[in-house]
Design a protein around this motif. Structure first.
Motif, short mmCIF file in Angstrom:
data_model
loop_
_atom_site.label_atom_id
_atom_site.label_comp_id
_atom_site.label_asym_id
_atom_site.label_seq_id
_atom_site.Cartn_x
_atom_site.Cartn_y
_atom_site.Cartn_z
N SER A 1 -48.45 -20.17 -7.18
CA SER A 1 -46.93 -19.92 -8.05
C SER A 1 -46.92 -21.00 -8.93
O SER A 1 -46.60 -20.68 -10.20
N SER A 2 -47.02 -22.19 -8.58
CA SER A 2 -46.57 -23.36 -9.45
C SER A 2 -47.69 -23.37 -10.55
O SER A 2 -47.43 -23.45 -11.58
N SER A 3 -48.82 -23.39 -10.30
CA SER A 3 -49.88 -23.53 -11.17
C SER A 3 -49.90 -22.40 -12.23
O SER A 3 -50.28 -22.71 -13.41
N THR B 1 -45.13 -29.53 -13.10
CA THR B 1 -45.22 -28.46 -12.19
C THR B 1 -46.73 -28.05 -11.85
O THR B 1 -47.06 -27.63 -10.43
N TYR B 2 -47.55 -28.14 -12.96
CA TYR B 2 -48.94 -27.76 -12.61
C TYR B 2 -49.76 -29.00 -12.02
O TYR B 2 -50.39 -28.36 -10.82
N LEU C 1 -38.76 -22.12 -9.49
CA LEU C 1 -39.25 -22.73 -10.62
C LEU C 1 -38.57 -22.26 -11.76
O LEU C 1 -38.27 -22.87 -12.91
N SER D 1 -48.85 -23.36 -4.09
CA SER D 1 -49.87 -23.80 -5.16
C SER D 1 -50.20 -22.85 -6.12
O SER D 1 -50.02 -23.09 -7.52
N ARG E 1 -35.56 -24.63 -12.58
CA ARG E 1 -36.12 -26.24 -12.58
C ARG E 1 -35.56 -26.74 -13.80
O ARG E 1 -35.51 -27.98 -13.86
N GLY F 1 -48.48 -27.98 -8.09
CA GLY F 1 -49.25 -27.04 -7.69
C GLY F 1 -50.68 -27.38 -7.18
O GLY F 1 -51.15 -27.07 -6.11
N THR G 1 -41.11 -20.00 -4.14
CA THR G 1 -41.57 -20.90 -5.31
C THR G 1 -41.12 -20.39 -6.67
O THR G 1 -40.76 -21.09 -7.46
N SER G 2 -41.48 -19.30 -6.86
CA SER G 2 -41.28 -18.77 -8.45
C SER G 2 -39.92 -18.72 -8.61
O SER G 2 -39.28 -18.94 -9.80
N CYS H 1 -38.22 -31.01 -15.18
CA CYS H 1 -39.72 -30.70 -14.51
C CYS H 1 -40.59 -29.88 -15.54
O CYS H 1 -40.50 -28.73 -15.18
#
Length: 405
Positions: A359-361, A320-321, A308, A357, A311, A324, A304-305, A315
């Motif tokens: 990684s995104s947050s 993104t948060y 990102l 979740s 992106r 996540g 995921t990272s 996004c």
């Protein structure tokens, strides 16, 4: 004077600089993966320390970390020598972490508790100093939001790789031929894991110091309002940092994502151990899942990272948060509704959702924090200490509460 004419400046897009920066928090990340994933398990299952006492020790560590964080932020901004602070913190982490996994007490006396408190204090104070020194280097060596985002994504990618490395090391070291359950006889195996982590961490820190020599920039370049994609410019640069409402919103977002990640790290091994005691699970399989379930979680986080990082502006960090947070909520509902007995497939599915979740947050919240620093011209050390203060204190309190339940 033009920034490109300064003798100590090297382009922030330098691959060597970015890779070196990513190595600067490797020691912390390795220790954190071990601390949150296996320390409570180690104290409970290997050393047979009562759950409330083990929870209290973990809480003490989080409280010390939370108190040391703002002090470290103030000191680093006051002196300005981030690399010297980073080096001192690294020595403290190496000493405290090694001592923590080097004692096998026959009984839990007051002197033994004092030993653990001292070890935890050295470790957590050093950890806080290294964390703030490393985070405050992001706005110091980056010149725009794109570079800040790159450095943040690289930092988180390195963190995920460290967690994967810890779980792989644990999987290899804990393997045994007698199919016995994990217990006091595994003390020396956990000690071996800790010493391997210390060796790798010190080596990575040395590469960090060599790669970032002569790359610092003393003047922050304030992001123009037109370039502030996250609308974090408060237009109140004369106000004290703590009088800005935005800093508390950024801190809340970071705290929530960090708390979610930490609690998963701490309780996945204990959940699997408890599940193995209730259900009929082979002992050899238990040893594997305690390492492989978190491993799958972090492989998903790593993938995921990487996504990102590509992106772009399509996004934003807030979107993104939100993605996540939604994914994490789905994983929580899935786990809370119950997992079928002996259904490892469901556990791996939940682990993938948790990795996406986390990684995104985390990447989004760190990018928002770096953007806040650049948009308002504050010192990075103080901002990051404020943002990270709440998550350390609250995570310790939640763990203590759960242990007493």
């Amino acid at each position: 004077m033009n920034i490109m004419d300064e003798p100590n400046f090297r382009p922030t897009s330098s691959i060597v600089q970015k890779l070196s920066f990513g190595l600067g928090h490797v020691f912390n990340d390795l220790c954190a993966a071990m601390w949150f994933s296996y320390t409570l398990f180690y104290l409970n299952v290997v050393l047979n320390i009562q759950s409330t006492t083990a929870g209290t020790l973990l809480m003490i560590g989080q409280v010390i970390d939370s108190v040391a964080t703002p002090l470290a932020g103030w000191a680093i901004d006051y002196t300005g020598d981030r690399r010297a602070w980073h080096f001192g913190g690294t020595i403290s982490v190496a000493t405290g972490f090694s001592l923590l996994f080097s004692l096998k007490p026959t009984e839990l006396t007051s002197s033994v508790l004092a030993y653990y408190v001292l070890s935890i204090t050295l470790f957590q104070v050093g950890w806080a100093v290294v964390q703030i020194a490393h985070l405050s280097i992001i706005p110091e060596i980056s010149r725009n939001h794109s570079h800040s985002s790159d450095l943040t994504a690289i930092r988180y990618t390195a963190s995920v790789c460290c967690s994967i490395a810890v779980y792989l090391i644990t999987l290899v070291v804990l393997q045994t031929d007698d199919n016995s359950s994990i217990g006091p006889m595994d003390f020396y195996k956990f000690k071996e894991i800790a010493l391997i982590i210390v060796f790798i961490g010190i080596l990575a820190s040395l590469f960090f110091y060599c790669g970032l020599l002569g790359t610092f920039e003393n003047d922050y370049e304030i992001i123009r309002e037109a370039d502030d994609v996250n609308n974090l410019n408060t237009n109140n640069h004369d106000k004290h940092l703590l009088k800005q409402s935005t800093i508390y919103l950024v801190a809340l977002m970071y705290m929530a994502s960090r708390l979610f990640t930490i609690l998963n790290l701490i309780y996945i091994p204990l959940y699997l151990d408890e599940r193995g005691n209730i259900e009929v699970v082979e002992k050899e399989k238990m040893r594997q899942t305690i390492a492989t379930i978190p491993l799958v979680c972090y492989i998903a986080s790593f993938m995921t990272s990487l996504m990102l990082k590509c992106r772009g502006r399509c996004c934003p960090d807030k979107v993104t948060y939100l993605i996540g947070s939604t994914t994490g909520l789905m994983a929580s509902i899935w786990l809370g509704s119950g997992v079928s007995p002996n259904s490892d497939g469901e556990l791996y599915g939940i682990a993938i959702f948790l990795g996406i979740s986390g990684s995104s947050s985390m990447v989004a919240s760190l990018c928002l924090t770096a953007n806040f620093v650049k948009a308002n011209g504050y010192g990075g050390g103080l901002v990051y200490s404020v943002v990270t203060f709440t998550d350390k204190l609250i995570s310790g309190a939640v763990v203590l509460m759960v242990q007493n339940l």
